[in-house]
Write a protein that holds these residues in place. Structure first.
Motif, PDB file in Angstrom:
ATOM      1  N   GLY A 121       0.860  -1.193   0.000  1.00 57.89           N
ATOM      2  CA  GLY A 121       0.000   0.000   0.000  1.00 57.89           C
ATOM      3  C   GLY A 121       0.887   1.231   0.000  1.00 57.89           C
ATOM      4  O   GLY A 121       2.094   1.119  -0.248  1.00 57.89           O
ATOM      5  N   THR A 122       0.331   2.394   0.298  1.00 62.36           N
ATOM      6  CA  THR A 122       1.216   3.570   0.415  1.00 62.36           C
ATOM      7  C   THR A 122       2.199   3.331   1.558  1.00 62.36           C
ATOM      8  O   THR A 122       3.295   3.865   1.566  1.00 62.36           O
ATOM      9  CB  THR A 122       0.431   4.876   0.686  1.00 62.36           C
ATOM     10  N   VAL A 123       1.790   2.495   2.501  1.00 62.77           N
ATOM     11  CA  VAL A 123       2.657   2.158   3.632  1.00 62.77           C
ATOM     12  C   VAL A 123       3.994   1.569   3.163  1.00 62.77           C
ATOM     13  O   VAL A 123       5.036   1.806   3.780  1.00 62.77           O
ATOM     14  CB  VAL A 123       1.898   1.207   4.597  1.00 62.77           C
ATOM     15  N   LEU A 145       3.715 -10.630  -5.489  1.00 60.83           N
ATOM     16  CA  LEU A 145       2.256 -10.575  -5.596  1.00 60.83           C
ATOM     17  C   LEU A 145       1.685  -9.257  -5.109  1.00 60.83           C
ATOM     18  O   LEU A 145       0.550  -8.918  -5.419  1.00 60.83           O
ATOM     19  CB  LEU A 145       1.631 -11.734  -4.801  1.00 60.83           C
ATOM     20  N   ALA A 146       2.490  -8.518  -4.316  1.00 56.91           N
ATOM     21  CA  ALA A 146       2.025  -7.247  -3.752  1.00 56.91           C
ATOM     22  C   ALA A 146       0.687  -7.436  -3.038  1.00 56.91           C
ATOM     23  O   ALA A 146      -0.245  -6.665  -3.209  1.00 56.91           O
ATOM     24  CB  ALA A 146       1.918  -6.178  -4.831  1.00 56.91           C
ATOM     25  N   THR A 147       0.599  -8.463  -2.232  1.00 54.34           N
ATOM     26  CA  THR A 147      -0.657  -8.713  -1.548  1.00 54.34           C
ATOM     27  C   THR A 147      -0.778  -7.854  -0.289  1.00 54.34           C
ATOM     28  O   THR A 147       0.216  -7.541   0.357  1.00 54.34           O
ATOM     29  CB  THR A 147      -0.809 -10.201  -1.179  1.00 54.34           C
ATOM     30  N   GLY A 172      -0.911  -1.096   6.882  1.00 53.30           N
ATOM     31  CA  GLY A 172      -1.976  -0.152   6.559  1.00 53.30           C
ATOM     32  C   GLY A 172      -3.229  -0.505   7.354  1.00 53.30           C
ATOM     33  O   GLY A 172      -3.373  -1.636   7.839  1.00 53.30           O
ATOM     34  N   ASP A 173      -4.147   0.458   7.457  1.00 53.74           N
ATOM     35  CA  ASP A 173      -5.370   0.142   8.207  1.00 53.74           C
ATOM     36  C   ASP A 173      -6.251  -0.827   7.412  1.00 53.74           C
ATOM     37  O   ASP A 173      -6.901  -1.698   7.992  1.00 53.74           O
ATOM     38  CB  ASP A 173      -6.145   1.399   8.633  1.00 53.74           C
ATOM     39  N   GLY A 174      -6.214  -0.726   6.071  1.00 53.42           N
ATOM     40  CA  GLY A 174      -6.965  -1.687   5.252  1.00 53.42           C
ATOM     41  C   GLY A 174      -6.389  -3.075   5.411  1.00 53.42           C
ATOM     42  O   GLY A 174      -7.108  -4.060   5.595  1.00 53.42           O
ATOM     43  N   GLY A 175      -5.060  -3.172   5.365  1.00 52.30           N
ATOM     44  CA  GLY A 175      -4.383  -4.452   5.498  1.00 52.30           C
ATOM     45  C   GLY A 175      -4.624  -5.068   6.867  1.00 52.30           C
ATOM     46  O   GLY A 175      -4.965  -6.251   6.977  1.00 52.30           O
ATOM     47  N   LEU A 176      -4.474  -4.268   7.917  1.00 54.29           N
ATOM     48  CA  LEU A 176      -4.637  -4.826   9.262  1.00 54.29           C
ATOM     49  C   LEU A 176      -6.076  -5.281   9.482  1.00 54.29           C
ATOM     50  O   LEU A 176      -6.309  -6.337  10.087  1.00 54.29           O
ATOM     51  CB  LEU A 176      -4.237  -3.792  10.328  1.00 54.29           C
ATOM     52  N   LYS A 199      -2.896   4.826   9.917  1.00 50.36           N
ATOM     53  CA  LYS A 199      -4.358   4.894   9.826  1.00 50.36           C
ATOM     54  C   LYS A 199      -4.760   6.143   9.037  1.00 50.36           C
ATOM     55  O   LYS A 199      -4.721   7.261   9.558  1.00 50.36           O
ATOM     56  CB  LYS A 199      -4.946   4.917  11.239  1.00 50.36           C
ATOM     57  N   ASN A 200      -5.113   5.917   7.779  1.00 46.16           N
ATOM     58  CA  ASN A 200      -5.583   7.039   6.945  1.00 46.16           C
ATOM     59  C   ASN A 200      -7.045   6.832   6.541  1.00 46.16           C
ATOM     60  O   ASN A 200      -7.566   7.559   5.701  1.00 46.16           O
ATOM     61  CB  ASN A 200      -4.687   7.200   5.698  1.00 46.16           C
ATOM     62  N   ASN A 201      -7.679   5.840   7.165  1.00 44.18           N
ATOM     63  CA  ASN A 201      -9.096   5.545   6.895  1.00 44.18           C
ATOM     64  C   ASN A 201      -9.394   5.377   5.415  1.00 44.18           C
ATOM     65  O   ASN A 201     -10.485   5.710   4.941  1.00 44.18           O
ATOM     66  CB  ASN A 201     -10.005   6.628   7.495  1.00 44.18           C
ATOM     67  N   LEU A 203      -8.155   3.061   1.531  1.00 50.07           N
ATOM     68  CA  LEU A 203      -7.283   2.180   0.754  1.00 50.07           C
ATOM     69  C   LEU A 203      -6.419   3.125  -0.076  1.00 50.07           C
ATOM     70  O   LEU A 203      -6.675   3.405  -1.249  1.00 50.07           O
ATOM     71  CB  LEU A 203      -8.119   1.255  -0.141  1.00 50.07           C
ATOM     72  N   GLY A 204      -5.397   3.679   0.606  1.00 52.08           N
ATOM     73  CA  GLY A 204      -4.642   4.800   0.050  1.00 52.08           C
ATOM     74  C   GLY A 204      -4.060   4.541  -1.333  1.00 52.08           C
ATOM     75  O   GLY A 204      -4.191   5.356  -2.243  1.00 52.08           O
ATOM     76  N   GLU A 205      -3.415   3.397  -1.483  1.00 50.80           N
ATOM     77  CA  GLU A 205      -2.740   3.110  -2.754  1.00 50.80           C
ATOM     78  C   GLU A 205      -3.734   3.161  -3.924  1.00 50.80           C
ATOM     79  O   GLU A 205      -3.444   3.682  -4.993  1.00 50.80           O
ATOM     80  CB  GLU A 205      -2.092   1.723  -2.674  1.00 50.80           C
ATOM     81  N   ILE A 206      -4.918   2.631  -3.700  1.00 48.71           N
ATOM     82  CA  ILE A 206      -5.913   2.564  -4.765  1.00 48.71           C
ATOM     83  C   ILE A 206      -6.455   3.960  -5.069  1.00 48.71           C
ATOM     84  O   ILE A 206      -6.694   4.321  -6.226  1.00 48.71           O
ATOM     85  CB  ILE A 206      -7.059   1.607  -4.367  1.00 48.71           C
TER      86      ILE A 206
HETATM   87  C1  LIG Z   1      -5.375  -9.092  -1.074  1.00 47.77           C
HETATM   88  C2  LIG Z   1      -5.292  -7.826  -1.859  1.00 47.77           C
HETATM   89  N1  LIG Z   1      -6.408  -7.156  -2.197  1.00 47.77           N
HETATM   90  C3  LIG Z   1      -6.341  -6.013  -2.902  1.00 47.77           C
HETATM   91  C4  LIG Z   1      -5.133  -5.519  -3.309  1.00 47.77           C
HETATM   92  C5  LIG Z   1      -5.052  -4.219  -4.102  1.00 47.77           C
HETATM   93  N2  LIG Z   1      -4.497  -3.187  -3.199  1.00 47.77           N
HETATM   94  C6  LIG Z   1      -3.183  -2.867  -3.195  1.00 47.77           C
HETATM   95  S1  LIG Z   1      -2.810  -1.708  -2.057  1.00 47.77           S
HETATM   96  C7  LIG Z   1      -4.420  -1.593  -1.563  1.00 47.77           C
HETATM   97  C8  LIG Z   1      -4.827  -0.625  -0.487  1.00 47.77           C
HETATM   98  C9  LIG Z   1      -4.100  -0.846   0.800  1.00 47.77           C
HETATM   99  O1  LIG Z   1      -4.741  -0.083   1.801  1.00 47.77           O
HETATM  100  P1  LIG Z   1      -4.135   0.046   3.247  1.00 47.77           P
HETATM  101  O2  LIG Z   1      -3.761  -1.275   3.781  1.00 47.77           O
HETATM  102  O3  LIG Z   1      -5.067   0.846   4.085  1.00 47.77           O
HETATM  103  O4  LIG Z   1      -2.776   0.842   3.005  1.00 47.77           O
HETATM  104  P2  LIG Z   1      -2.553   2.311   2.360  1.00 47.77           P
HETATM  105  O5  LIG Z   1      -2.426   2.127   0.889  1.00 47.77           O
HETATM  106  O6  LIG Z   1      -3.710   3.178   2.757  1.00 47.77           O
HETATM  107  O7  LIG Z   1      -1.250   2.756   2.971  1.00 47.77           O
HETATM  108  C10 LIG Z   1      -5.244  -2.471  -2.308  1.00 47.77           C
HETATM  109  C11 LIG Z   1      -6.720  -2.581  -2.162  1.00 47.77           C
HETATM  110  C12 LIG Z   1      -3.974  -6.243  -2.967  1.00 47.77           C
HETATM  111  N3  LIG Z   1      -2.761  -5.816  -3.317  1.00 47.77           N
HETATM  112  N4  LIG Z   1      -4.088  -7.386  -2.231  1.00 47.77           N
END
Ligand SMILES: Cc1ncc(C[n+]2csc(CCOP(=O)(O)OP(=O)(O)O)c2C)c(N)n1
Length: 314
Positions: A121-123, A145-147, A172-176, A199-201, A203-206
């Motif tokens: 993510g942006t993290v 895989l950038a999962t 990331g908050d989405g990941g956690l 925590k940026n509330n 899915l920052g990268e997207i």
């Molecule tokens: C399992 C999975 N689902 C979707 C994606 C696509 N994806 C890449 S980064 C991201 C957002 C990550 O959000 P967050 O964890 O909050 O981190 P942030 O980017 O905000 O730092 C998504 C949806 C992915 N890489 N892996």
């Protein structure tokens, strides 16, 4: 890398081809233990199968020192400028706190032999740019895989495999949120992991991909805010909330002083762009298009990007 005449790929499955020289522009040598990796990402003129340390040691006596140090010195100057820019970005005291401020505070708490696992993510950007890799540090991200959500399970595995070493998850908050139950695993097995949540509330990268790669206003990227410090405490580990840049070092040090596991949720600015080192005209154009199409955060984003630029110029 774009200007090199020879590219040496050593033990890497680096998938981001746009950062490599165009095929044919540089002669490429690749070293890998696995012969199947040779040439999978980039056309290779010479493939060397073996342990990178040993192959590089064997190659070194064949190198001739150049008298013209121009290329090296230009690269070193750019690196110094980049490090200066990163230091500036990590020392801003504006609210909401910039993610780089939290990452730099984490860096100052790291042991030389820390094991760090970063989410996708942006993290990943904040961790890769602001955590200094020392001799002995191990750093992993989900490279191929950038999962999402890899950070915490990687950290759990590292803490089990290397007891006694400092283990950190930067997530990331989405990941956690995807693997939040694993906080209970950390408590159950008494693994003294430190977890930093950006925590940026969102899915920052997207969000930034929608703006910069597609030229669209953002859609569907806001997250339900979660009190992660409370979740940590509910699972049985220490929970901290970091909100103000001026408190970053103190909160981080306190959490790292705990002999047990601790989670620090850093409330960070959702409008801080993970700016690439070089911005292409397509990226800039798409960004402008997305803002013109009425992204709801456009004023906050523009204000920040402009303020950042002005600060850099000053
Ligand atoms: C399992 C999975 N689902 C979707 C994606 C696509 N994806 C890449 S980064 C991201 C957002 C990550 O959000 P967050 O964890 O909050 O981190 P942030 O980017 O905000 O730092 C998504 C949806 C992915 N890489 N892996």
């Amino acid at each position: 890398m774009k200007e090199c005449d020879t590219l040496l790929l050593a033990g890497t499955n680096f998938p981001y081809l746009e950062f490599l020289p165009r095929p044919g522009k540089a002669r490429t040598v690749q070293i890998d233990l696995d012969p199947a990796r040779l040439g999978t990402r980039h056309p290779v003129e010479v493939g060397l199968v073996g342990d990178c340390g040993r192959v590089l040691a064997a190659l070194q006596p064949l190198l001739e020192r150049k008298t013209d140090r121009g290329f090296l010195e230009r690269a070193q100057k750019r690196m110094r400028d980049w490090n200066q820019l990163m230091a500036t970005r990590a020392s801003r005291d504006t609210m909401p706190m910039k993610p780089q401020v939290a990452a730099a505070a984490l860096d100052r708490c790291l042991a030389d032999d820390a094991i760090i696992a970063a989410d996708c993510g942006t993290v990943t950007t904040w961790a890769a740019r602001h955590l200094r890799i020392r001799e002995g540090t191990m750093f992993s991200a989900s490279g191929s895989l950038a999962t999402m959500a890899n950070g915490l399970p990687y950290a759990i595995a590292a803490a089990v495999a290397f007891p006694g070493r400092q283990v950190v998850a930067a997530v990331g908050d989405g990941g956690l949120a995807m693997l939040m139950g694993e906080v209970a695993t950390v408590a159950k097995y008494k693994l003294p992991i430190k977890i930093l949540v950006f925590k940026n509330n969102s899915l920052g990268e997207i969000k930034w991909e929608q703006l910069v790669m597609e030229g669209n206003p953002t859609f569907g990227v806001d997250l339900q805010p979660i009190d992660f410090a409370a979740v940590a405490r509910a699972c049985g580990i220490h929970g901290y909330t970091l909100e103000r840049p001026g408190d970053a070092d103190e909160v981080m040090r306190e959490a790292f002083a705990e002999p047990e596991a601790a989670l620090i949720e850093a409330l960070v600015d959702p409008n801080e762009p993970p700016m690439p080192g070089q911005i292409t005209s397509t990226q800039a154009l798409n960004f402008a298009k997305a803002l013109a199409r009425g992204d709801q955060e456009r004023f906050a984003i523009i204000k920040d990007v402009l303020a950042d630029k002005v600060r850099e110029v000053i």
